[in-house]
Enzyme design. Structure first.
Site, mmCIF file in Angstrom:
data_model
loop_
_atom_site.group_PDB
_atom_site.id
_atom_site.type_symbol
_atom_site.label_atom_id
_atom_site.label_comp_id
_atom_site.label_asym_id
_atom_site.label_seq_id
_atom_site.Cartn_x
_atom_site.Cartn_y
_atom_site.Cartn_z
ATOM 1 N N ARG A 235 0.838 -1.188 0.000
ATOM 2 C CA ARG A 235 0.000 0.000 0.000
ATOM 3 C C ARG A 235 0.875 1.241 0.000
ATOM 4 O O ARG A 235 1.919 1.286 0.650
ATOM 5 C CB ARG A 235 -0.927 0.042 1.236
ATOM 6 C CG ARG A 235 -2.184 -0.808 1.119
ATOM 7 C CD ARG A 235 -3.123 -0.232 0.058
ATOM 8 N NE ARG A 235 -4.395 -0.914 0.005
ATOM 9 C CZ ARG A 235 -4.666 -1.977 -0.733
ATOM 10 N NH1 ARG A 235 -3.705 -2.516 -1.460
ATOM 11 N NH2 ARG A 235 -5.862 -2.508 -0.747
ATOM 12 N N GLU A 264 -1.599 8.232 -6.248
ATOM 13 C CA GLU A 264 -1.906 7.508 -7.491
ATOM 14 C C GLU A 264 -2.776 8.377 -8.403
ATOM 15 O O GLU A 264 -3.904 8.690 -8.057
ATOM 16 C CB GLU A 264 -2.640 6.203 -7.174
ATOM 17 C CG GLU A 264 -1.798 5.196 -6.406
ATOM 18 C CD GLU A 264 -2.503 3.856 -6.269
ATOM 19 O OE1 GLU A 264 -3.383 3.540 -7.107
ATOM 20 O OE2 GLU A 264 -2.184 3.117 -5.334
ATOM 21 N N HIS A 283 -0.511 0.101 -9.621
ATOM 22 C CA HIS A 283 -1.312 -0.641 -8.636
ATOM 23 C C HIS A 283 -2.084 -1.782 -9.307
ATOM 24 O O HIS A 283 -3.308 -1.861 -9.238
ATOM 25 C CB HIS A 283 -2.287 0.294 -7.908
ATOM 26 C CG HIS A 283 -2.726 -0.238 -6.572
ATOM 27 N ND1 HIS A 283 -3.180 0.586 -5.568
ATOM 28 C CD2 HIS A 283 -2.794 -1.506 -6.084
ATOM 29 C CE1 HIS A 283 -3.503 -0.152 -4.512
ATOM 30 N NE2 HIS A 283 -3.277 -1.425 -4.804
#
Length: 324
Positions: A235, A264, A283
């Protein structure tokens, strides 16, 4: 009245139809909500399955009748678990459902960093035959030490695959594994400080919580070998990305593989984007269609249990439910 189950996406093609088929015996009404706009228009649901979409306290206020939120994957930082607990809403995850996919990405990054794969690819695309360009900087995984931060499902799957390449595996976790599990996966327990000092590759596999925010920062990075690599497919926020950028840019760290940046996507001028010694992916660790073959049955079984007993498995907000 039939239970209303919302599959909140986006999901790979065919996922909703699989959910619909597997949940048909429950008699529940299964609805697809694939866009943020559709999600924000949702006002009623009993159970929501979430993959990319987030669940804030405001969302819980808007969606009436909500009893359970099930996350596709192990992470649950995209859900306000405290707010859910205070409302008596169960929050569950699917631990291990995508562990094999995330573990594969971890190994792929380690191999690519060691053999300078992206550097060769870019050089050859520019017309240069880079046979000798990275010779002095390349390395294999054989006889190297992998330090795994987090002994959960993904960490153990990485350890199993690393052993195939002849790596020695050390790990750190606040909760040590049982001796028989350490033996099964070939994982030697050590302190975080010793792991960082001795590992050739350090791979992060812990959830993002208050206790793990910037777990790997400037001080921790300074302990690592200059020849070492850091991998974060867990994460964003567990690693201090700014400190990581500086460590690689200054030569104090050989490189990094990041699937989960703090922001992100990272800013256009981010050092994560333009450093040839950093591999950045968007991701996608668990985002492959075949993960659904594990995740969908697991989620449907949990929904079935909830419908039958009123209590699901894999609850991650138990302490807030108990204090509500």
């Amino acid at each position: 009245m039939a239970m209303k189950i919302v599959i909140g996406g986006p999901y790979p093609k065919g996922v909703f139809e699989k959910f619909e088929s597997m949940l048909a015996p429950t008699g529940a009404q299964v609805i697809s909500v694939s866009t943020q706009e559709e999600y924000e228009a949702l006002t009623e649901a009993d159970i929501i399955v979430l993959r990319v979409l987030k669940m804030s306290e405001a969302d819980m206020e808007r969606v009436k009748g909500l009893k359970a939120i099930i996350r596709w994957g192990a992470g649950f930082d995209t859900v306000d678990i405290e707010a859910a607990g205070k409302r008596g809403i169960y929050v569950c995850n699917t631990p291990g459902a995508n562990a094999f996919a995330v573990a594969e990405l971890t190994i792929m990054m380690m191999l690519a960093l060691g053999r300078k794969l992206t550097g060769h690819e870019k050089k050859i695309a520019q017309g240069d035959w880079s046979k000798l360009d990275f010779l002095d900087k390349s390395s294999t995984l054989y006889h190297k030490t992998l330090g795994i931060v987090g002994g959960g499902n993904v960490g153990r799957q990485v350890a199993k695959r690393a052993a195939v390449f002849g790596m020695t595996v050390k790990y750190y976790d606040p909760y040590r594994l049982k001796p028989e599990m350490e033996e099964e996966f070939g994982m030697e327990y050590t302190s975080l400080e010793y792991l960082l000092k001795t590992a050739d590759f350090v791979s992060i596999h812990v959830p993002l919580m208050d206790s793990t925010y910037h777990l790997i920062g400037k001080e921790q990075l300074s302990l690592m070998k200059k020849s070492a690599y850091l991998i974060n497919v867990a994460r964003g926020g567990i690693v201090d990305d700014k400190a990581l950028e500086e460590a690689v840019a200054s030569g104090n760290l050989a490189g990094a593989g990041i699937d989960t940046p703090e922001v992100e996507p990272p800013a256009a001028d981010s050092g994560l984007r333009d450093n040839p010694d950093i591999i950045l992916t968007p991701h996608v660790g668990g985002d492959v269609p075949d993960v659904s073959e594990v995740a969908i049955p697991m989620i449907c079984e949990n929904i079935q249990k909830f419908l039958e007993t009123g209590v699901p498995d894999h609850i991650v907000n138990g302490k807030y439910l108990q204090s509500a």
